[in-house]
Design an enzyme around this catalytic site. Sequence first.
Site, PDB file in Angstrom:
ATOM      1  N   TYR A  74     -18.806 -36.785 -14.829  1.00  0.00           N
ATOM      2  CA  TYR A  74     -19.967 -37.628 -15.155  1.00  0.00           C
ATOM      3  C   TYR A  74     -20.815 -37.854 -13.906  1.00  0.00           C
ATOM      4  O   TYR A  74     -22.044 -37.892 -13.974  1.00  0.00           O
ATOM      5  CB  TYR A  74     -19.511 -38.983 -15.719  1.00  0.00           C
ATOM      6  N   PHE A 126     -52.177 -30.433 -19.868  1.00  0.00           N
ATOM      7  CA  PHE A 126     -51.092 -29.835 -20.630  1.00  0.00           C
ATOM      8  C   PHE A 126     -50.602 -30.899 -21.621  1.00  0.00           C
ATOM      9  O   PHE A 126     -50.588 -32.091 -21.312  1.00  0.00           O
ATOM     10  CB  PHE A 126     -49.945 -29.313 -19.757  1.00  0.00           C
ATOM     11  N   THR A 127     -50.177 -30.447 -22.779  1.00  0.00           N
ATOM     12  CA  THR A 127     -49.901 -31.347 -23.908  1.00  0.00           C
ATOM     13  C   THR A 127     -48.960 -32.506 -23.547  1.00  0.00           C
ATOM     14  O   THR A 127     -49.323 -33.676 -23.656  1.00  0.00           O
ATOM     15  CB  THR A 127     -49.293 -30.529 -25.065  1.00  0.00           C
ATOM     16  N   ASP A 217     -47.407 -29.507 -10.758  1.00  0.00           N
ATOM     17  CA  ASP A 217     -46.621 -29.115 -11.924  1.00  0.00           C
ATOM     18  C   ASP A 217     -46.101 -27.722 -11.587  1.00  0.00           C
ATOM     19  O   ASP A 217     -46.811 -26.730 -11.716  1.00  0.00           O
ATOM     20  CB  ASP A 217     -47.460 -29.108 -13.207  1.00  0.00           C
ATOM     21  N   LYS A 260     -38.837 -22.232 -17.583  1.00  0.00           N
ATOM     22  CA  LYS A 260     -39.771 -21.104 -17.405  1.00  0.00           C
ATOM     23  C   LYS A 260     -39.329 -20.283 -16.181  1.00  0.00           C
ATOM     24  O   LYS A 260     -38.414 -19.477 -16.279  1.00  0.00           O
ATOM     25  CB  LYS A 260     -41.203 -21.632 -17.256  1.00  0.00           C
ATOM     26  N   ARG A 384     -53.060 -22.201 -29.251  1.00  0.00           N
ATOM     27  CA  ARG A 384     -53.390 -23.024 -28.085  1.00  0.00           C
ATOM     28  C   ARG A 384     -54.895 -23.292 -28.154  1.00  0.00           C
ATOM     29  O   ARG A 384     -55.689 -22.725 -27.440  1.00  0.00           O
ATOM     30  CB  ARG A 384     -53.028 -22.337 -26.766  1.00  0.00           C
ATOM     31  N   PHE A 451     -49.172 -30.268 -32.847  1.00  0.00           N
ATOM     32  CA  PHE A 451     -49.012 -28.823 -33.049  1.00  0.00           C
ATOM     33  C   PHE A 451     -47.574 -28.424 -33.343  1.00  0.00           C
ATOM     34  O   PHE A 451     -47.326 -27.420 -33.993  1.00  0.00           O
ATOM     35  CB  PHE A 451     -49.517 -28.053 -31.815  1.00  0.00           C
TER      36      PHE A 451
HETATM   37  O1  PLI Z   1     -41.037 -28.101 -22.297  1.00  0.00           O
HETATM   38  P1  PLI Z   1     -40.658 -28.935 -21.131  1.00  0.00           P
HETATM   39  O2  PLI Z   1     -40.497 -30.357 -21.486  1.00  0.00           O
HETATM   40  O3  PLI Z   1     -39.506 -28.384 -20.368  1.00  0.00           O
HETATM   41  O4  PLI Z   1     -41.877 -28.810 -20.065  1.00  0.00           O
HETATM   42  C1  PLI Z   1     -43.130 -29.344 -20.312  1.00  0.00           C
HETATM   43  C2  PLI Z   1     -44.171 -28.529 -19.613  1.00  0.00           C
HETATM   44  C3  PLI Z   1     -44.802 -29.030 -18.517  1.00  0.00           C
HETATM   45  N1  PLI Z   1     -45.762 -28.325 -17.864  1.00  0.00           N
HETATM   46  C4  PLI Z   1     -46.133 -27.091 -18.264  1.00  0.00           C
HETATM   47  C5  PLI Z   1     -47.192 -26.372 -17.512  1.00  0.00           C
HETATM   48  C6  PLI Z   1     -45.537 -26.521 -19.376  1.00  0.00           C
HETATM   49  O5  PLI Z   1     -45.910 -25.299 -19.757  1.00  0.00           O
HETATM   50  C7  PLI Z   1     -44.534 -27.247 -20.102  1.00  0.00           C
HETATM   51  C8  PLI Z   1     -43.954 -26.738 -21.278  1.00  0.00           C
HETATM   52  N2  PLI Z   1     -44.439 -25.663 -21.863  1.00  0.00           N
HETATM   53  C9  PLI Z   1     -44.060 -25.128 -23.020  1.00  0.00           C
HETATM   54  C10 PLI Z   1     -43.013 -25.681 -23.890  1.00  0.00           C
HETATM   55  C11 PLI Z   1     -44.763 -23.927 -23.431  1.00  0.00           C
HETATM   56  O6  PLI Z   1     -44.438 -23.343 -24.490  1.00  0.00           O
HETATM   57  O7  PLI Z   1     -45.676 -23.515 -22.687  1.00  0.00           O
END
Ligand code: PLI
Length: 466
Positions: A74, A126-127, A217, A260, A384, A451
Amino acid sequence: MTRRTSWAEPWKIKVVESIKMTTREQREVAIRDAGYNTFLLKSEDCYIDLLTDSGTNAMSDNQWAGMMLGDEAYAGSRNFYALESAVQTYYGYEYLIPTHQGRGAENILSKILIKDGDYVPGNMYFTTTRLHQELAGGTFRDVIIDEAHDPASEHPFKGNVDLDKVKALVAEVGADRIAYITIGVTVNLAGGQPVSMANLREVSTYCHDTGITVILDATRAVENAWFIQQREKGYGDKSVAQILRAMCDLTDGATMSGKKDSLVNIGGWLAVRDRKVAEQAQNLVVVYEGLHTYGGMAGRDMEAMARGIVESVQDDHMRSRIGQVQYLGQKLIDAGVPVVHPIGGHAVFLDAAAILPHIPRDKFPAQALAAALYVESGIRSMERGAVSAGRDAKTGENRYPKLELVRLTIPRRVYTQAHMDVTAESVMEVFDHRDKVRGLEFLYEPEYLRFFQARFGTVGGDGIFA
Ligand code: PLI
């Protein structure tokens, strides 16, 4: 020695996963049942899944080996220290706060740094980032250069911040009302477009002189570093790892979706240099994510990410990763399909507004194009455009961003060039029948990040094609 101009992936394949092709009739039913929203399709009904590059990466044998070394204590897992060390080495921030994914980091950072009524400039929204800023009482302001909103502009660094827009905001509201500036590298919703080192330096210098905190970011920062190496004078002989570190050195902290660049399926982090902010974050992460040495991740996930970070900054990895995206993009450009120029780092973005001019913006051409591509080919992509942009937090009106796009997002190390060929041909097929595509209207619209879960019906008859 000039015959060999092609590149190849710096890996070979050890495990494969079957994918299945469906019939057109099956796909027509599937997309209708999914309310014409590709997020609501079952994965097994998708042939080539280009919904996102988030968490869809293939891990290496070295990462899988690391999964077996998960220390699931933990508190104080050794994998936390491995991740902390990787972030300190390659990104250079002193304090690491792990989170379950990127938005967990955004939530914590927004809660710490934003006061009610503050402004948060950023190079395009970003969303999830903007939503967390708004939920914390902030107002987002777009300070990206105008070229970013023009799909045809060939500007090599379309993600750049327009410093005059930042200065204008400072003049309007005062620097003390600006919680921080977020710089996305690369800029997802602009088409995966990079920010130059010169721009980052200029913005960082101005902000630091003015007392404004600079947050990166860093979600696709390694991809951004590759573009700097390829396009910016003075960086051609620097490694991707060196450039990444130089980018981060210009900033005070970062939020990160490890799903990513870092070649894993889950995980994220917040990292800062300021000890007081780190202490607040370590305290808040316990409330929302988990203890500050796991933040919602299993030990094995932290190990996989630590190893993925090292793999992600290798130049030959980045060459093949972005090379594959460019390969798909070039095929579509050669075929005359309108796409966002130049081709970005993680995806090819179709210009749905240009492809479907007969569908008005309030009937969501990009949402319709993604549905049509699925019915045509089984390829899953993502809207998008106006659906992703949601409604204005104050007026409740639909936002209509200049860009109305469909994203063909390429997972890392998952598909071959042959999949890219099939994808390009499928897009061309829809392009040939574009005048038959119908618009969509909402049947169900959730309040937040609509979305993901919205449902639609077709306008003017059944089926996405007339
Ligand atoms: O999906 P998360 O919560 O791990 O990350 C959010 C996020 C933050 N910043 C940017 C630039 C992103 O592209 C992002 C998540 N993007 C997704 C899920 C996408 O499909 O692009």
